[in-house]
Motif scaffolding. Structure first.
Motif, PDB file in Angstrom:
ATOM      1  N   GLY A  41       0.800  -1.217   0.000  1.00  0.00           N
ATOM      2  CA  GLY A  41       0.000   0.000   0.000  1.00  0.00           C
ATOM      3  C   GLY A  41       0.830   1.264   0.000  1.00  0.00           C
ATOM      4  O   GLY A  41       0.286   2.353  -0.102  1.00  0.00           O
ATOM      5  N   VAL A  42       2.151   1.123   0.126  1.00  0.00           N
ATOM      6  CA  VAL A  42       3.055   2.281   0.028  1.00  0.00           C
ATOM      7  C   VAL A  42       3.868   2.117  -1.243  1.00  0.00           C
ATOM      8  O   VAL A  42       4.505   1.074  -1.440  1.00  0.00           O
ATOM      9  N   LEU A  80       2.597   6.644   4.987  1.00  0.00           N
ATOM     10  CA  LEU A  80       2.334   6.179   6.355  1.00  0.00           C
ATOM     11  C   LEU A  80       2.466   4.659   6.395  1.00  0.00           C
ATOM     12  O   LEU A  80       1.806   3.950   5.615  1.00  0.00           O
ATOM     13  N   VAL A  99       3.359   1.248   9.333  1.00  0.00           N
ATOM     14  CA  VAL A  99       3.725   0.751  10.660  1.00  0.00           C
ATOM     15  C   VAL A  99       4.156  -0.704  10.501  1.00  0.00           C
ATOM     16  O   VAL A  99       3.513  -1.487   9.776  1.00  0.00           O
ATOM     17  N   PHE A 108       3.660  -4.252  15.096  1.00  0.00           N
ATOM     18  CA  PHE A 108       3.284  -3.161  16.001  1.00  0.00           C
ATOM     19  C   PHE A 108       2.030  -2.426  15.523  1.00  0.00           C
ATOM     20  O   PHE A 108       1.749  -1.316  15.982  1.00  0.00           O
ATOM     21  N   VAL A 145      -0.108   3.212  16.853  1.00  0.00           N
ATOM     22  CA  VAL A 145       1.075   3.892  16.307  1.00  0.00           C
ATOM     23  C   VAL A 145       0.690   4.769  15.112  1.00  0.00           C
ATOM     24  O   VAL A 145       1.066   5.943  15.030  1.00  0.00           O
ATOM     25  N   ASN A 191      -5.931  -0.228  -2.067  1.00  0.00           N
ATOM     26  CA  ASN A 191      -5.579  -0.263  -0.643  1.00  0.00           C
ATOM     27  C   ASN A 191      -6.821   0.044   0.207  1.00  0.00           C
ATOM     28  O   ASN A 191      -6.947   1.119   0.803  1.00  0.00           O
ATOM     29  N   GLY A 207      -6.088   0.614   3.975  1.00  0.00           N
ATOM     30  CA  GLY A 207      -5.519   1.950   4.177  1.00  0.00           C
ATOM     31  C   GLY A 207      -6.592   3.017   4.083  1.00  0.00           C
ATOM     32  O   GLY A 207      -6.669   3.924   4.916  1.00  0.00           O
ATOM     33  N   ARG A 216     -11.992   6.462   8.792  1.00  0.00           N
ATOM     34  CA  ARG A 216     -12.427   6.449  10.192  1.00  0.00           C
ATOM     35  C   ARG A 216     -11.921   7.665  10.957  1.00  0.00           C
ATOM     36  O   ARG A 216     -12.402   7.968  12.031  1.00  0.00           O
TER      37      ARG A 216
HETATM   38  C1  LIG Z   1      -2.614   1.811   7.865  1.00  0.00           C
HETATM   39  C2  LIG Z   1      -1.603   1.615   8.983  1.00  0.00           C
HETATM   40  C3  LIG Z   1      -0.507   2.649   8.868  1.00  0.00           C
HETATM   41  C4  LIG Z   1      -2.307   1.771  10.331  1.00  0.00           C
HETATM   42  O1  LIG Z   1      -1.351   1.727  11.362  1.00  0.00           O
HETATM   43  P1  LIG Z   1      -1.693   1.177  12.832  1.00  0.00           P
HETATM   44  O2  LIG Z   1      -0.556   1.527  13.699  1.00  0.00           O
HETATM   45  O3  LIG Z   1      -2.091  -0.243  12.763  1.00  0.00           O
HETATM   46  O4  LIG Z   1      -2.961   2.073  13.174  1.00  0.00           O
HETATM   47  P2  LIG Z   1      -3.635   2.261  14.626  1.00  0.00           P
HETATM   48  O5  LIG Z   1      -3.147   1.184  15.548  1.00  0.00           O
HETATM   49  O6  LIG Z   1      -3.445   3.656  15.058  1.00  0.00           O
HETATM   50  O7  LIG Z   1      -5.164   2.073  14.287  1.00  0.00           O
HETATM   51  C5  LIG Z   1      -5.636   0.861  13.688  1.00  0.00           C
HETATM   52  C6  LIG Z   1      -6.623   0.170  14.594  1.00  0.00           C
HETATM   53  O8  LIG Z   1      -5.932  -0.293  15.740  1.00  0.00           O
HETATM   54  C7  LIG Z   1      -6.823  -0.321  16.856  1.00  0.00           C
HETATM   55  N1  LIG Z   1      -6.183   0.354  17.975  1.00  0.00           N
HETATM   56  C8  LIG Z   1      -5.645   1.573  17.970  1.00  0.00           C
HETATM   57  N2  LIG Z   1      -5.145   1.856  19.172  1.00  0.00           N
HETATM   58  C9  LIG Z   1      -5.351   0.778  19.955  1.00  0.00           C
HETATM   59  C10 LIG Z   1      -5.034   0.455  21.261  1.00  0.00           C
HETATM   60  N3  LIG Z   1      -4.390   1.317  22.039  1.00  0.00           N
HETATM   61  N4  LIG Z   1      -5.384  -0.767  21.705  1.00  0.00           N
HETATM   62  C11 LIG Z   1      -6.029  -1.623  20.916  1.00  0.00           C
HETATM   63  N5  LIG Z   1      -6.363  -1.378  19.638  1.00  0.00           N
HETATM   64  C12 LIG Z   1      -6.032  -0.185  19.167  1.00  0.00           C
HETATM   65  C13 LIG Z   1      -8.056   0.351  16.482  1.00  0.00           C
HETATM   66  O9  LIG Z   1      -9.026  -0.626  16.289  1.00  0.00           O
HETATM   67  C14 LIG Z   1      -7.714   1.029  15.171  1.00  0.00           C
HETATM   68  O10 LIG Z   1      -8.866   0.955  14.436  1.00  0.00           O
HETATM   69  P3  LIG Z   1      -9.714   2.259  14.071  1.00  0.00           P
HETATM   70  O11 LIG Z   1      -9.103   2.656  12.774  1.00  0.00           O
HETATM   71  O12 LIG Z   1     -11.080   1.739  13.988  1.00  0.00           O
HETATM   72  O13 LIG Z   1      -9.504   3.282  15.158  1.00  0.00           O
HETATM   73  C15 LIG Z   1      -0.973   0.193   8.953  1.00  0.00           C
HETATM   74  O14 LIG Z   1      -1.995  -0.764   8.887  1.00  0.00           O
HETATM   75  C16 LIG Z   1      -0.037  -0.029   7.779  1.00  0.00           C
HETATM   76  O15 LIG Z   1       1.174   0.210   7.880  1.00  0.00           O
HETATM   77  N6  LIG Z   1      -0.585  -0.506   6.643  1.00  0.00           N
HETATM   78  C17 LIG Z   1       0.217  -0.784   5.456  1.00  0.00           C
HETATM   79  C18 LIG Z   1       0.614   0.486   4.752  1.00  0.00           C
HETATM   80  C19 LIG Z   1      -0.578   1.341   4.368  1.00  0.00           C
HETATM   81  O16 LIG Z   1      -1.576   0.873   3.867  1.00  0.00           O
HETATM   82  N7  LIG Z   1      -0.427   2.652   4.639  1.00  0.00           N
HETATM   83  C20 LIG Z   1      -1.436   3.630   4.269  1.00  0.00           C
HETATM   84  C21 LIG Z   1      -1.113   4.152   2.918  1.00  0.00           C
HETATM   85  S1  LIG Z   1      -2.326   5.291   2.365  1.00  0.00           S
END
Ligand SMILES: CC(C)(COP(=O)(O)OP(=O)(O)OC[C@H]1O[C@@H](n2cnc3c(N)ncnc32)[C@H](O)[C@@H]1OP(=O)(O)O)[C@@H](O)C(=O)NCCC(=O)NCCS
Length: 138
Positions: free
Chosen positions: A24-25, A74, A76, A80, A85, A113, A116, A122
């Motif tokens: 997705g990146v 973006l 992660v 993690f 994050v 994606n 993403g 959301r």
């Molecule tokens: C998209 C991406 C960056 C999200 O990163 P992430 O660190 O998993 O995101 P977060 O943890 O902040 O949020 C995701 C979910 O985690 C959960 N979450 C967040 N904080 C939490 C916590 N403290 N405890 C438990 N669950 C939690 C939530 O359910 C959240 O869902 P929501 O979107 O309904 O709020 C990651 O999935 C990724 O790297 N994807 C591949 C690359 C990509 O697609 N990037 C975007 C390009 S446009």
């Protein structure tokens, strides 16, 4: 468990390695280490990195052109994800863009994606059906 810091030049090799692995990146022109270092210098302190200990586990590029903010790349580290994050990286970058007087920011999400796109939706990011992104090489 994790900390968020401005993404610095010395973090770029680890960030590039993360972005290359992230589905997705898209790494494209403008993503050489030199070009990324230039981007960071033009937009000091706005791009962000997440660390667990000394390891970079997340990163986002962010900057602006004086009118609009832009976020790119973006990602992660998979083990993690879902602990906040991504949200923390975006919130920090957006807060810094707001502090510079910006009132709107844009991202590009690849058509295939869906997860993403859901992440951004959301958090209030809107599809822009009235526009289609266009570009050309310079
Ligand atoms: C998209 C991406 C960056 C999200 O990163 P992430 O660190 O998993 O995101 P977060 O943890 O902040 O949020 C995701 C979910 O985690 C959960 N979450 C967040 N904080 C939490 C916590 N403290 N405890 C438990 N669950 C939690 C939530 O359910 C959240 O869902 P929501 O979107 O309904 O709020 C990651 O999935 C990724 O790297 N994807 C591949 C690359 C990509 O697609 N990037 C975007 C390009 S446009």
């Amino acid at each position: 468990m994790f900390t968020i810091h401005p993404l610095e030049v010395q973090d770029l090799p680890a960030a590039l390695e993360l972005w290359r692995r992230a589905e997705g990146v898209e790494i494209a022109e403008g993503d050489s280490p030199e070009a990324l270092a230039r981007y960071l210098a033009r937009n000091p302190g706005i791009s962000q990195a997440a660390f667990v200990g000394d390891s970079l586990v997340g990163a986002v590029l962010a900057g602006h052109d004086g009118r609009r903010g832009f976020l790119y790349h973006l990602a992660v580290e998979p083990r993690f994800q879902n602990i906040g994050v991504g949200r923390a990286l975006v919130e920090r970058a957006v807060t810094l863009l707001e502090a510079q007087g910006l009132r709107r920011a844009l991202i590009l999400v690849a058509h295939n994606n869906d997860s993403g796109a859901d992440f951004w939706s959301r958090r209030g990011w809107e599809d822009m059906d009235f526009a289609r992104p266009m570009g050309r090489d310079l």
